[in-house]
Design a protein around this motif. Structure first.
Motif, PDB file in Angstrom:
ATOM      1  N   SER A   1      -4.249   0.231  -1.703  1.00 29.55           N
ATOM      2  CA  SER A   1      -3.226   1.122  -1.170  1.00 29.55           C
ATOM      3  C   SER A   1      -2.330   0.366  -0.184  1.00 29.55           C
ATOM      4  CB  SER A   1      -3.881   2.325  -0.475  1.00 29.55           C
ATOM      5  OG  SER A   1      -4.492   3.155  -1.434  1.00 29.55           O
ATOM      6  N   ASP A   2      -1.049   0.658  -0.244  1.00 29.13           N
ATOM      7  CA  ASP A   2      -0.056  -0.010   0.601  1.00 29.13           C
ATOM      8  C   ASP A   2       0.098   0.789   1.888  1.00 29.13           C
ATOM      9  OD1 ASP A   2       2.085  -1.181   1.820  1.00 29.13           O
ATOM     10  OD2 ASP A   2       3.419  -1.102   0.086  1.00 29.13           O
ATOM     11  N   LEU A   3      -0.479   0.272   2.961  1.00 26.35           N
ATOM     12  CA  LEU A   3      -0.498   1.019   4.217  1.00 26.35           C
ATOM     13  C   LEU A   3       0.845   1.002   4.931  1.00 26.35           C
ATOM     14  CD1 LEU A   3      -4.053   0.142   5.585  1.00 26.35           C
ATOM     15  CD2 LEU A   3      -3.327   1.960   4.030  1.00 26.35           C
ATOM     16  N   THR A   4       1.816   0.267   4.379  1.00 30.07           N
ATOM     17  CA  THR A   4       3.184   0.363   4.930  1.00 30.07           C
ATOM     18  C   THR A   4       3.916   1.563   4.335  1.00 30.07           C
ATOM     19  OG1 THR A   4       4.202  -1.039   3.227  1.00 30.07           O
ATOM     20  CG2 THR A   4       3.272  -2.146   5.167  1.00 30.07           C
ATOM     21  N   GLY A   5       3.323   2.181   3.299  1.00 27.83           N
ATOM     22  CA  GLY A   5       3.907   3.368   2.687  1.00 27.83           C
ATOM     23  C   GLY A   5       3.435   4.626   3.388  1.00 27.83           C
TER      24      GLY A   5
ATOM     25  N   LYS B   1      -6.033   6.008   4.591  1.00 30.98           N
ATOM     26  CA  LYS B   1      -5.985   4.788   5.392  1.00 30.98           C
ATOM     27  C   LYS B   1      -7.381   4.386   5.838  1.00 30.98           C
ATOM     28  CE  LYS B   1      -3.498   2.575   9.183  1.00 30.98           C
ATOM     29  NZ  LYS B   1      -2.439   2.715  10.219  1.00 30.98           N
ATOM     30  N   SER B   2      -8.187   5.373   6.223  1.00 35.48           N
ATOM     31  CA  SER B   2      -9.551   5.066   6.666  1.00 35.48           C
ATOM     32  C   SER B   2     -10.375   4.482   5.529  1.00 35.48           C
ATOM     33  CB  SER B   2     -10.228   6.318   7.232  1.00 35.48           C
ATOM     34  OG  SER B   2     -10.619   7.227   6.214  1.00 35.48           O
ATOM     35  N   LYS B   3     -10.206   5.011   4.322  1.00 34.25           N
ATOM     36  CA  LYS B   3     -10.940   4.479   3.166  1.00 34.25           C
ATOM     37  C   LYS B   3     -10.502   3.048   2.847  1.00 34.25           C
ATOM     38  CE  LYS B   3     -13.963   7.492   1.710  1.00 34.25           C
ATOM     39  NZ  LYS B   3     -15.399   7.127   1.706  1.00 34.25           N
ATOM     40  N   THR B   4      -9.198   2.786   2.953  1.00 32.66           N
ATOM     41  CA  THR B   4      -8.678   1.453   2.654  1.00 32.66           C
ATOM     42  C   THR B   4      -9.192   0.427   3.658  1.00 32.66           C
ATOM     43  OG1 THR B   4      -6.666   2.484   1.768  1.00 32.66           O
ATOM     44  CG2 THR B   4      -6.570   0.126   2.245  1.00 32.66           C
ATOM     45  N   LEU B   5      -9.038   0.723   4.923  1.00 32.60           N
ATOM     46  CA  LEU B   5      -9.414  -0.241   5.960  1.00 32.60           C
ATOM     47  C   LEU B   5     -10.929  -0.413   6.046  1.00 32.60           C
ATOM     48  CD1 LEU B   5      -6.839   0.645   8.758  1.00 32.60           C
ATOM     49  CD2 LEU B   5      -6.838  -1.336   7.236  1.00 32.60           C
TER      50      LEU B   5
ATOM     51  N   GLY C   1       0.600   5.047  -1.328  1.00 31.46           N
ATOM     52  CA  GLY C   1       1.557   4.270  -0.550  1.00 31.46           C
ATOM     53  C   GLY C   1       2.445   3.362  -1.366  1.00 31.46           C
ATOM     54  N   HIS C   2       2.252   3.357  -2.686  1.00 33.47           N
ATOM     55  CA  HIS C   2       3.011   2.460  -3.559  1.00 33.47           C
ATOM     56  C   HIS C   2       4.334   3.095  -3.992  1.00 33.47           C
ATOM     57  CE1 HIS C   2      -0.410  -0.297  -4.182  1.00 33.47           C
ATOM     58  NE2 HIS C   2      -1.161   0.778  -4.219  1.00 33.47           N
ATOM     59  N   LYS C   3       5.267   2.239  -4.369  1.00 33.29           N
ATOM     60  CA  LYS C   3       6.429   2.716  -5.125  1.00 33.29           C
ATOM     61  C   LYS C   3       5.936   3.125  -6.512  1.00 33.29           C
ATOM     62  CE  LYS C   3       9.988   0.027  -2.731  1.00 33.29           C
ATOM     63  NZ  LYS C   3       9.129  -0.432  -1.620  1.00 33.29           N
ATOM     64  N   PRO C   4       6.708   3.952  -7.253  1.00 32.05           N
ATOM     65  CA  PRO C   4       6.246   4.393  -8.576  1.00 32.05           C
ATOM     66  C   PRO C   4       5.830   3.220  -9.464  1.00 32.05           C
ATOM     67  CG  PRO C   4       8.196   5.621  -7.932  1.00 32.05           C
ATOM     68  CD  PRO C   4       7.999   4.562  -6.884  1.00 32.05           C
ATOM     69  N   MET C   5       4.708   3.381 -10.142  1.00 31.26           N
ATOM     70  CA  MET C   5       4.130   2.324 -10.982  1.00 31.26           C
ATOM     71  C   MET C   5       4.444   2.612 -12.449  1.00 31.26           C
ATOM     72  SD  MET C   5       2.226   0.300  -8.914  1.00 31.26           S
ATOM     73  CE  MET C   5       0.631  -0.230  -9.541  1.00 31.26           C
TER      74      MET C   5
END
Length: 345
Positions: free
Chosen positions: A148-152, A159-163, A134-138
């Motif tokens: 992880s950026d869930l807005t991406g 998402k389930s792993k993150t939350l 979900g990130h912009k290129p790093m």
């Protein structure tokens, strides 16, 4: 050698079974959960493939992450818990909520049972999916401070792993009452399959060896399951593991095309069907329109997914084998267990 009892949740899982093997080799007593005792024989057979005949040193309890039943019995008397079980919704039309809610609730159910049973520490099997999507290129490798950026553009599993990992840390802060927590966040997990039920990541190698016609431009970290199990045990007992997340990656991330080249170079005739050409991104995107199973890879086409395991090395003395060894060990096990597609004749 330790006689302490350790609960490993989800005993039918690939990582869980290698954690059981590692625990048995160090003398622990192991209890594991399954959703049905009908799978006990399969688990014991797989452990036998891995070189263990635990007999009475391994016991089974029926428990499902979707229900409170069985969890108090599972955690009772245990010094540690390795929680690797993760609910996977079935069916093509599973919603995002079908992924997220059971994962969050399942983590909390296990943590409550562990706390109430007086367990010292839980090691949670999380995922790189809670760190690096979900990130912009790093312009640097991902590390344990990243989430992880869930807005991406994040797939439901990630998402389930993150939350669910975030919920676990929040539980420890607010309701843990002294229960310790450590999390292991593996990249793609390879290594020896023990039977026909293996990790999603091993399917990458199987698809290549079965003659997948081309390779999407995907970059991934890889790590051997035996080293993931070793990291779980280190995080379980080392005082430095308490309250920490640990990324599990062997070296730097590599592209699928490099994985294919390793297979061709190391596996001889068994890798004769492995394609080494990369598919253009537009073709993969077109394929995702026709096959919904491909849509989750579109956001990561061409994205560098490198990460660093410096923290695990520094704090816990973890030293994984190179990714090439994990790739080859995976392929060798698929050949040995006759899990590759037969040649048409």
């Amino acid at each position: 050698m330790s006689q302490e009892l350790v609960l490993v949740t989800g005993g039918t899982g690939f990582i869980a079974q290698h954690c059981i093997l590692a625990l048995l080799s160090q003398g622990y007593q192991v209890r594991t959960t399954v959703r049905s005792l009908a799978r006990e024989a399969e688990v014991r057979d797989n452990l036998g493939t891995g070189g263990a005949q635990p007999r009475a040193r391994l016991s089974f309890v029926v428990a499902d992450l979707g229900s409170d039943a069985g969890w108090a019995e599972a955690a009772g008397g245990c010094r540690y818990v390795i929680h690797g079980a993760s609910p996977t919704p079935s069916g093509t039309y599973a919603t995002e909520e079908d992924w997220v809610r059971p994962a969050v609730d399942g983590n909390l159910r296990v943590l409550r049972a562990a706390r109430d049973a007086g367990v010292a520490r839980v090691v949670l099997t999380s995922a790189f999916g809670a760190v690096g999507v979900g990130h912009k290129p790093m312009n640097r490798p991902f590390n344990e401070d990243d989430w992880s950026d869930l807005t991406g553009n994040v797939a439901p599993y990630q998402k389930s792993k993150t939350l669910s990992e975030r919920a676990a840390w929040e539980f420890i802060r607010n309701e843990g009452r002294g229960l310790e927590l450590s999390a292991v966040n593996p990249t793609a997990v390879l290594g020896p399959a023990l039977g026909a039920d293996y990790s999603h990541s091993i399917r990458i190698i199987k698809a290549m060896m079965d003659g997948q016609p081309g390779l999407p431009r995907i970059n991934s970290g890889f790590v051997d399951v035996r080293d993931v199990a070793d990291l779980h045990l280190r995080a379980m007992v080392d005082p430095a593991g308490n309250g920490e997340r640990f990324l599990a990656i062997a070296g730097e991330s590599i592209w699928f095309a490099e994985v294919a080249r390793i297979l061709r170079a190391r596996m001889g005739a068994a890798a004769s069907k492995v394609a080494t050409r990369s598919l253009p991104d537009w073709l993969v995107r077109l394929g995702a329109w026709r096959d919904p199973r491909m849509k989750d890879i579109v956001p990561i086409l061409g994205v560098n997914m490198n990460a660093t395991s410096a923290k695990a090395r520094r704090l816990l003395g973890w030293n994984p084998r190179p990714a090439e060894e994990a790739i080859v060990a995976t392929a060798e096990s698929l050949v040995r267990l006759k899990l590759l597609a037969p040649d048409p004749s």
